[in-house]
Design a protein around this motif. Structure first.
Motif, mmCIF file in Angstrom:
data_model
loop_
_atom_site.group_PDB
_atom_site.id
_atom_site.type_symbol
_atom_site.label_atom_id
_atom_site.label_comp_id
_atom_site.label_asym_id
_atom_site.label_seq_id
_atom_site.Cartn_x
_atom_site.Cartn_y
_atom_site.Cartn_z
ATOM 1 N N ASN B 10 34.982 24.675 36.923
ATOM 2 C CA ASN B 10 34.287 24.520 38.674
ATOM 3 C C ASN B 10 33.229 25.571 37.855
ATOM 4 O O ASN B 10 31.921 25.920 38.512
ATOM 5 N N ILE B 129 39.012 12.376 44.457
ATOM 6 C CA ILE B 129 39.908 12.981 43.493
ATOM 7 C C ILE B 129 40.317 12.693 42.897
ATOM 8 O O ILE B 129 40.604 10.869 42.386
ATOM 9 N N SER B 136 44.700 18.536 41.374
ATOM 10 C CA SER B 136 43.397 17.788 41.531
ATOM 11 C C SER B 136 41.767 18.176 41.212
ATOM 12 O O SER B 136 41.937 19.698 41.857
ATOM 13 N N PRO B 138 37.616 17.812 42.592
ATOM 14 C CA PRO B 138 36.275 16.405 43.150
ATOM 15 C C PRO B 138 36.316 15.630 42.228
ATOM 16 O O PRO B 138 35.627 16.604 41.228
ATOM 17 N N ARG B 141 32.169 16.879 41.876
ATOM 18 C CA ARG B 141 31.976 18.235 40.896
ATOM 19 C C ARG B 141 31.993 17.635 39.323
ATOM 20 O O ARG B 141 31.506 17.903 38.629
ATOM 21 N N THR B 255 36.420 36.154 38.642
ATOM 22 C CA THR B 255 36.787 35.781 39.847
ATOM 23 C C THR B 255 38.164 35.473 39.590
ATOM 24 O O THR B 255 38.986 37.020 40.320
ATOM 25 N N ASP C 214 30.662 28.241 47.812
ATOM 26 C CA ASP C 214 31.411 28.933 46.588
ATOM 27 C C ASP C 214 33.110 29.307 46.595
ATOM 28 O O ASP C 214 33.080 29.974 45.390
ATOM 29 N N SER C 216 35.465 27.646 44.839
ATOM 30 C CA SER C 216 36.484 27.356 44.235
ATOM 31 C C SER C 216 37.107 27.938 42.923
ATOM 32 O O SER C 216 38.462 27.517 42.451
ATOM 33 N N SER C 217 36.643 29.397 42.530
ATOM 34 C CA SER C 217 37.292 30.022 41.840
ATOM 35 C C SER C 217 38.424 30.381 42.198
ATOM 36 O O SER C 217 40.011 31.238 41.594
ATOM 37 N N PHE C 218 38.224 31.470 43.319
ATOM 38 C CA PHE C 218 39.231 31.583 44.632
ATOM 39 C C PHE C 218 41.073 31.025 44.608
ATOM 40 O O PHE C 218 41.285 31.096 44.470
ATOM 41 N N SER C 220 41.341 28.444 42.591
ATOM 42 C CA SER C 220 42.120 28.314 41.571
ATOM 43 C C SER C 220 43.066 28.863 41.360
ATOM 44 O O SER C 220 43.939 29.419 40.966
ATOM 45 N N LYS C 221 42.290 30.434 41.660
ATOM 46 C CA LYS C 221 42.730 31.905 41.742
ATOM 47 C C LYS C 221 44.190 31.817 42.070
ATOM 48 O O LYS C 221 45.332 32.165 41.659
ATOM 49 N N ASN C 224 46.987 29.040 40.694
ATOM 50 C CA ASN C 224 48.022 29.005 39.541
ATOM 51 C C ASN C 224 48.175 30.892 39.323
ATOM 52 O O ASN C 224 49.574 31.155 38.500
ATOM 53 N N GLN C 245 37.074 22.651 50.220
ATOM 54 C CA GLN C 245 37.342 22.723 49.244
ATOM 55 C C GLN C 245 38.501 23.142 48.962
ATOM 56 O O GLN C 245 38.182 22.291 47.685
ATOM 57 N N GLY C 247 40.867 21.231 50.264
ATOM 58 C CA GLY C 247 41.675 20.773 50.473
ATOM 59 C C GLY C 247 41.444 19.424 49.664
ATOM 60 O O GLY C 247 42.033 18.676 48.530
ATOM 61 N N ASP C 248 39.983 19.403 48.917
ATOM 62 C CA ASP C 248 39.988 18.771 47.934
ATOM 63 C C ASP C 248 40.902 18.628 46.627
ATOM 64 O O ASP C 248 40.645 17.927 45.300
ATOM 65 N N MET C 249 41.079 20.096 46.661
ATOM 66 C CA MET C 249 41.693 20.327 44.952
ATOM 67 C C MET C 249 42.797 20.549 45.330
ATOM 68 O O MET C 249 43.606 20.673 44.816
ATOM 69 N N GLY C 250 43.240 19.776 46.092
ATOM 70 C CA GLY C 250 44.755 20.341 45.840
ATOM 71 C C GLY C 250 45.862 21.153 46.740
ATOM 72 O O GLY C 250 46.943 21.631 46.206
#
Lengths: 317, 286, 409
Positions: B10, B129, B136, B138, B141, B255, C214, C216-218, C220-221, C224, C245, C247-250
């Motif tokens: 990320n 993906i 997963s 993307p 990225r 974050t 963006d 993505s970091s949220f 992921s948080k 996880n 975003q 959706g792309d990260m599952g």
């Protein structure tokens, strides 16, 4: 070195007279707008002490402006319901902040100074934005009781637009007066010398950093007072007051009006608000026009509207 | 472990975009001494023009290829007619001019394309993906993470080995000297400014599938790229690279690990660097 | 210095001239001031609301206007900032002399503005902002709300959540009062229904600044973390970005239950199209397919005919505020602000969402609500809701003594 002339006294008196009498014939909307113009004038003039007179471009003055606002509101929320206490809190708070931040910033020059002040301003912004428990976070700090001013045996409520206007007028006039004294004093000469050539003033025994720091603190405290008024005026202190784009407004107004004249930024503030009012009557796309005007001004009228007008007038003599 | 890796990815993907943008900013500053406030708006314009070209042609690649040159052409106009008259004047005026241009472009974009946000899809080839351990991620990225250093290396090679590159570095080091030996500095400046704009717009076009395209894109990016440039050292490419990675990783790890102050971290870093090593990590050389 | 002041005076006189001219028309229209977010990530909300407002005003004008006078609408952009909100409302009241103010998208702006309406002595009908405070701790005579608030929506969310398998909940929301309060009330109501439900502490949840693009970091948080249930109160542009975003990260792979408190906003559904996953529980303030009453059908048809999209809840909010105002002016037989306020209190009327009643004690509308699961429909360009869970207003609206509203009646 300009001396007090009769014309000068008359002009100042005329302006003050106009501002004193304005509430009689202006509509409430314009009184409110004029109040906002005066507050922003104080803020922009304090910025200009650094920019026009000391040669330092600071993009972080909003940090002190906003801090003043928050300190004032915090005092009203947790302390006595007194206007004087709120203003005192704003003054003390912004003074301490500007001493600390100023001491760190004045060692740098030009671009680095600008960016460092921007950095500090934004650090203050993130404190205001993140510290929800104290500052209310991104929602800001409101819900305080607007203090009434006790004057001898009168109690003046500040929620009437006219009353608030007079308060702001008084404070702004005092602030402008203070700046005028500072600028005309020997210290003011030193400031301008430091702007022209920072190496040489060491030779006359003055310390560049101390001179700049003092200017920085004066500017910061005046900005804090303006911020306190602004927060009271809007009934809320919000983090945007500390954002660098708010500092940008002071910069804009100074350029619009002219940085070479003490009240230039004030004129710039007036122009800014009147322009916004006029332009938004026809279109919502006011920023694009403002941007265009700024570009034109920087290219053609570097001294701002007021400065250039003065130039033309003095040439006509 | 996969959490760590995802955070790294990320951070790197955003970092690479930031690197492209900051490269443009630092080049312009290094060679011309101008800190361009409108740089973020050029980034945003790159995204919008890419979006528009995609709408007309149906292909992201066309948008990516043709969008940045359009923005570069616009920047030639800006430099030649708006910025050039100010070179003799105080640096503050140049800053203020670019500030005005920023206001103009940010609102202009809102007028032309409306205030709403637009969604851009990544191209077929990069739309999928990939599975990393149990998560997963993307493909797009990952593409950004790989592309960044490639562009960086290409540019470094350009500046080190080609004639034009050497001229630019010479002009950055000593403008007067360059003029004396016959370099046409005004044209050089225009070229450099256009190059910076091209990089910013390229960043914008690449960012479009990654995040929504909207009128506030520029504001967010300009401050971060300022910080990258200052941390890395103005005029330094390795500096911009490292600075961008640091900022990207700070953002993604911050974050999770320091949620209360994570948006203050870039400013804290900025302040520390300016106070201890104002020239930046790699500053002082070109 | 001297000449500058002379110029300044001249200039200020110009200001004065600009300011003191007022139009005096013989037949003054009734003016409604609307304040929405017209820029930034939530701009489509403002745009849809404007559409709903204009539709309602045209209908009112075609039917003869209010008290025989034409109705005119003025729109201002609050930009989502409290001080700007106060500024534009002052402008609307003092300069444009509106008879009533409507709108407000942001809860932050609403909280700042509601107390100021007291000074301005002008009624405000909130059509979107959901913070419970404006009809709760900060309630006042001049502030009304016609739309569902956080209390009501979270009561529904908790009801939905209590029937799901998830045990540990976290949240992703915008980091201002709306995000925090949604989370606070969700915990309150779910704990009542499911005492063994767990909630992650504040440091482990994901509150993101409104300017975030963006996520993505949220994402992921959250992925996880230990949570197997997520309450997402992100809305507007934030939600669009997040869903794409994520959706792309599952994120939607089934490992966690996901509740989108404002997921059925057509602004979001139109932007996402097939990228909005199916099978997600989503809430809304109004769903255009939720009932078949003639009033709803007429509204949806008229809106679709005019704007070629289905009406969002924000459009509905603006539309119903205008209709409620119309009804109040008829009941009061006047447009005078104080009389309209008295008429709005206790007003019941039929709206596309169903029958509502504006409570006199706290000025909050008691209205029915729906949640539904996203599903695809070959005849529709966007995701629809199937199945739909209906909640009656009485069940989800807390009684006045639980709201902290102490407006003396």
């Amino acid at each position: 070195m300009k001396n007090l002339s009769a014309l000068s006294v008359i002009s100042v008196s005329l302006l003050l007279l106009f501002l004193l009498v304005a509430p009689v014939f202006l509509s409430t909307y314009w009184i409110i707008t004029l109040t906002e113009i005066l507050i922003m004038s104080l803020f922009a003039m304090s910025f200009n002490l650094l920019f026009g007179y000391t040669g330092l471009l600071s993009f972080g003055q909003a940090g002190f402006f906003g801090a003043g606002g928050y300190f004032a509101v915090l005092m009203l929320l947790h302390g006595p319901e007194s206007l004087w206490a709120a203003l005192a809190a704003a003054i003390v708070g912004s003074c301490i902040l500007s001493i600390v931040i100023g001491w760190l910033c004045v060692r740098l020059d030009e671009i680095y100074f600008a960016i460092l002040t921007l950095g500090f301003g934004m650090m203050l912004f993130t404190i205001a934005h993140n510290w929800r428990s104290v500052t209310g976070g991104s929602d800001g700090l409101g819900n305080f009781i607007l203090p009434t001013v006790s004057f001898i045996h009168w109690r003046i409520s500040l929620s009437h637009p006219k009353h608030f206007y007079f308060l702001v007028l008084a404070v702004t006039t005092l602030g402008a007066g203070l700046l005028w004294r500072v600028v005309r004093s020997p210290f003011g000469l030193l400031l301008r010398a430091a702007r022209e050539n920072s190496n040489r003033i060491d030779f006359v025994g003055a310390n560049v950093r101390s001179v700049r720091l003092l200017a920085f603190v004066i500017a910061g405290v005046l900005a804090g007072i303006a911020g306190a008024l602004f927060a009271l005026f809007n009934r809320i202190a919000s983090p945007e007051m500390l954002h660098w784009s708010f500092s940008g407004k002071a910069v804009l107004m100074t350029i619009l009006g002219g940085s070479g004249v003490l009240i230039g930024p004030g004129v710039g503030a007036a122009i800014f608000f009147v322009l916004e009012h006029l332009i938004t009557m026809f279109t919502t796309n006011w920023m694009i026009i403002l941007g265009a005007i700024l570009v034109v001004l920087v290219l053609i009228f570097p001294k701002g509207v007021l400065g250039s007008a003065l130039n033309i007038l003095s040439r006509k003599k | 472990m996969d959490a760590f890796l995802i955070n790294v990815l990320n951070g790197l993907s955003w970092g690479m975009l930031l690197f492209l943008i900051s490269m443009g900013l630092t080049t312009v500053f290094g060679v011309m001494g101008v800190l361009n406030f409108a740089h973020g708006s050029l980034f945003m314009l790159g995204a919008y023009i890419c979006l528009q070209l995609m709408r007309w042609s149906g292909s992201f690649w066309i948008g990516l290829l043709l969008g940045p040159p359009v923005v570069a052409a616009l920047s030639v106009f800006i430099e030649r007619f708006l910025l050039r008259p100010l070179y003799d004047r105080d640096a503050s005026f140049q800053l203020l001019l670019t500030f005005g241009v920023m206001l103009f472009l940010d609102d202009g974009v809102r007028i032309l394309w409306g205030p709403a946000y637009h969604v851009v899809n990544p191209p077929e080839m990069l739309a999928g993906i990939v599975h990393i351990f149990s998560q997963s991620y993307p493909v797009y990225r990952i593409f950004l993470v790989i592309l960044g250093p490639l562009v960086g290396i290409a540019l470094w090679a350009f500046f080190t080995f080609t004639r034009w590159g050497k001229i630019l570095r010479a002009a950055a080091m000593d403008r007067q000297m360059a003029e004396i030996i016959g370099v046409r500095v005004p044209i050089l400046f225009t070229a450099v400014f256009a190059f910076g704009a091209w990089l910013a717009a390229l960043g914008g076009a690449l960012a479009a599938p990654h995040q929504s395209v909207g009128p506030a894109m520029g504001e967010h990016v300009i401050i971060e790229s300022f910080i990258v440039v200052v941390i890395g050292g103005m005029g330094s490419f390795p500096g911009a690279f490292i600075g961008a990675i640091i900022l990207g990783l700070l953002n993604s790890f911050g974050t999770t690990l320091m949620p209360n102050i994570h948006n203050a971290l870039p400013y804290i870093l900025l302040t520390v660097i300016l106070l201890t090593r104002p020239k930046g990590l790699f500053g002082g050389e070109t | 210095m001297k000449k500058s002041i002379v110029i300044c005076c001249v200039f200020l006189f110009g200001l004065l001239m600009a300011g003191s001219g007022t139009a005096s028309a013989s037949e003054k229209p009734v003016k409604i001031g609307f304040v929405y977010i017209m820029s930034g990530p939530f701009a489509t909300y403002g745009q849809f609301a404007k559409q709903g407002a204009e539709l309602a005003i045209d209908e009112v004008n075609k039917a003869g206007g209010i008290n025989g006078r034409k109705v005119e609408a003025l729109f201002e952009d609050s930009t989502g900032k409290p001080d700007v909100g106060i500024r534009v409302i002052r402008k609307l009241v003092y300069e444009n002399e509106v008879d009533i103010v409507m709108g407000i998208d942001s809860s932050g702006v609403a909280s700042a503005v509601a107390p100021v309406m007291n000074e301005l002595k002008t009624p405000l009908i909130i059509t979107h902002a959901a913070t419970p405070d404006v009809t709760g701790a900060k309630c006042n005579r001049y502030t009304f709300r016609i739309s569902l608030n956080v209390n009501q929506n979270m009561a529904m969310a908790a009801a939905v959540a209590s029937e799901l398998k998830a045990k540990t909940w976290t949240t992703a929301g915008p980091d201002y009062s709306f995000g925090y309060q949604s989370w606070e009330y969700f915990q309150k109501y779910l704990s009542k229904k499911k005492p063994d439900a767990q909630f992650l502490p504040v440091s482990e949840v994901a509150f993101s600044p409104s300017a975030t693009t963006d996520f993505s970091s949220f994402i992921s948080k959250i992925m996880n973390s230990k949570a197997d249930g997520v309450l997402i109160s992100l809305w507007g542009g934030n939600l669009i970005d997040f869903v794409r975003q994520a959706g792309d990260m599952g994120f939607f792979d089934g490992k966690r239950e996901v509740l989108l408190t404002l997921g059925a906003a057509t602004e979001v559904l139109y932007a996402l199209k097939e990228k909005m996953p199916e099978g997600l529980w989503v809430g809304t303030r109004y769903w255009f397919q939720a009932n078949d009453t003639p009033i709803n059908k007429a509204f949806v048809d008229a809106y679709f005919k005019r704007y070629a999209v289905y009406p969002s809840y924000n459009a509905h909010g603006a539309y119903t505020a205008v209709k409620a105002y119309m009804a109040a002016t008829v009941k009061a037989n006047s447009v005078e602000k104080e009389k309209v306020i008295d008429a709005l209190e206790g007003l019941s009327l039929d709206l596309p969402v169903g029958k509502i009643t504006i409570r006199a004690e706290d000025h909050q509308a008691v209205t029915d609500g729906v949640w539904g699961k996203t599903a695809s429909d070959p005849n529709m360009p966007i995701r629809v809701l199937k199945p739909i869970k209906f909640f009656s207003g009485k069940d989800i609206t807390p009684p006045v003594d639980e709201t902290e509203c102490k407006m003396k009646k």
